[in-house]
Design a protein around this motif. Structure first.
Motif, PDB file in Angstrom:
ATOM      1  N   ASP A 102       0.806  -1.188   0.070  1.00  0.00           N
ATOM      2  CA  ASP A 102       0.085   0.143   0.158  1.00  0.00           C
ATOM      3  C   ASP A 102       0.932   1.095  -0.093  1.00  0.00           C
ATOM      4  OD1 ASP A 102      -2.994   1.329   0.289  1.00  0.00           O
ATOM      5  OD2 ASP A 102      -1.498   2.290   2.285  1.00  0.00           O
ATOM      6  N   LYS A 106       0.999   4.286  -3.280  1.00  0.00           N
ATOM      7  CA  LYS A 106       0.649   5.536  -2.577  1.00  0.00           C
ATOM      8  C   LYS A 106       1.930   6.328  -2.845  1.00  0.00           C
ATOM      9  CE  LYS A 106      -3.259   4.448   0.331  1.00  0.00           C
ATOM     10  NZ  LYS A 106      -3.680   4.219   1.638  1.00  0.00           N
ATOM     11  N   ASN A 156      -5.831   6.673   4.721  1.00  0.00           N
ATOM     12  CA  ASN A 156      -6.374   7.098   3.296  1.00  0.00           C
ATOM     13  C   ASN A 156      -6.627   8.664   3.433  1.00  0.00           C
ATOM     14  OD1 ASN A 156      -6.300   4.943   1.888  1.00  0.00           O
ATOM     15  ND2 ASN A 156      -8.292   4.046   2.407  1.00  0.00           N
ATOM     16  N   GLN A 158      -5.582  11.686   2.145  1.00  0.00           N
ATOM     17  CA  GLN A 158      -4.753  12.120   1.033  1.00  0.00           C
ATOM     18  C   GLN A 158      -4.556  13.794   1.345  1.00  0.00           C
ATOM     19  OE1 GLN A 158      -7.676  11.394   0.557  1.00  0.00           O
ATOM     20  NE2 GLN A 158      -8.953  11.734  -1.546  1.00  0.00           N
ATOM     21  N   PRO A 189      -7.608   6.952  -2.849  1.00  0.00           N
ATOM     22  CA  PRO A 189      -8.267   6.086  -2.271  1.00  0.00           C
ATOM     23  C   PRO A 189     -10.029   6.204  -2.180  1.00  0.00           C
ATOM     24  CG  PRO A 189      -7.798   8.109  -1.107  1.00  0.00           C
ATOM     25  CD  PRO A 189      -7.185   8.407  -2.352  1.00  0.00           C
TER      26      PRO A 189
END
Length: 266
Positions: A102, A106, A156, A158, A189
């Motif tokens: 993950d 990202k 999550n 952002q 996300p």
């Protein structure tokens, strides 16, 4: 047919636009990664060379294969993935690095892979690839983001979401009556509520049976869909994520505009 792709994992600083840069992990030095184009039935070979400083890998959702073949590959080494692709569509591909996958995704290691249908004739259209992704870090006084914040990534949370790794996409020039075919991938996300302002999605391909006449189509994180819509008349038609309109001020809109009209709707 056979297709071979050579992909380098590169750690580099990328320009995101709006005076912002990001210390990223990438395939090929770009966010998103290069689009991989194949056809149903192709034997696909992907050579991944790790030029980074930590273990990486590559997972493409287009393949049916033992997941252990996706990596990891150590720094300075190359791994090879070989498989025939048999499902048409647009798929996400990304880093594969075990429990920290993950974080790697990202940090910028993601892109789109298209598998064109072998026997179906697609309608003539203007085609574009759009990858929705996000950045999880804080800009310093000079606009530099020194990498992904693990806490923000895990939540999550952002800093902003983007289309094609840019905060300032230029308008796509089109003509009234054009059919647009968008190969769309959502890195996340969350769900991307894809919507083209001022028109209706004429067809959506997300699996074997198309959907017709859709106002907004939900694409979950880690998935993709082929979106087709017409430019109904002269004007500006922004493509947006209707669930993330709060990020419009950061440029999360891709305008399709006729003539020399500015790429803004308001």
């Amino acid at each position: 047919a056979e297709k071979t792709f050579n992909i380098d994992v590169v750690e580099t600083t990328v320009d995101l636009g709006m005076g912002t840069s990001f210390a990223a992990w990438t395939y090929g030095g770009h966010i998103p990664a290069p689009t991989l184009e194949t056809c149903e039935g192709d034997k696909v070979t992907i050579n991944v060379t790790n030029k980074g400083t930590t273990a990486h890998g590559l997972d493409t959702h287009a393949m049916k294969i033992d997941a252990r073949k996706y990596g990891p590959v150590m720094p300075g080494k190359t791994m090879t993935i070989v498989k025939t692709v048999d499902t048409p569509g647009v798929f996400m591909y990304h880093c594969a690095s075990g429990p920290v996958t993950d974080f790697h995704i990202k940090s910028g290691i993601h892109g789109a892979m298209i598998v064109y249908p072998r026997d179906e004739q697609l309608r003539p259209a203007r085609e574009i690839v759009v990858v929705e992704d996000a950045i999880y870090g804080v800009r310093d006084a000079k606009g530099f983001i020194p990498g992904t914040d693990p806490t923000k990534a895990q939540k999550n949370d952002q800093t902003f979401s983007m289309f094609n790794g840019r905060l300032d996409n230029e308008a796509v020039r089109v003509n009234a009556g054009d059919l647009i075919r968008m190969y769309f991938v959502n890195v996340g996300p969350g769900v991307a509520s894809t919507h083209a302002i001022g028109t209706v999605l004429d067809r959506v391909y997300d699996g074997k049976v198309p959907t017709y006449g859709v106002q907004t189509y939900a694409v979950p994180a880690g998935s993709g869909a082929i979106l087709e819509f017409y430019i109904p008349e002269e004007g500006v038609f922004p493509f947006v994520d209707h669930d993330k309109l709060a990020f419009l001020s950061y440029g999360l809109a891709l305008a399709f505009a006729t003539g020399d009209l500015p790429g803004t709707a308001h």
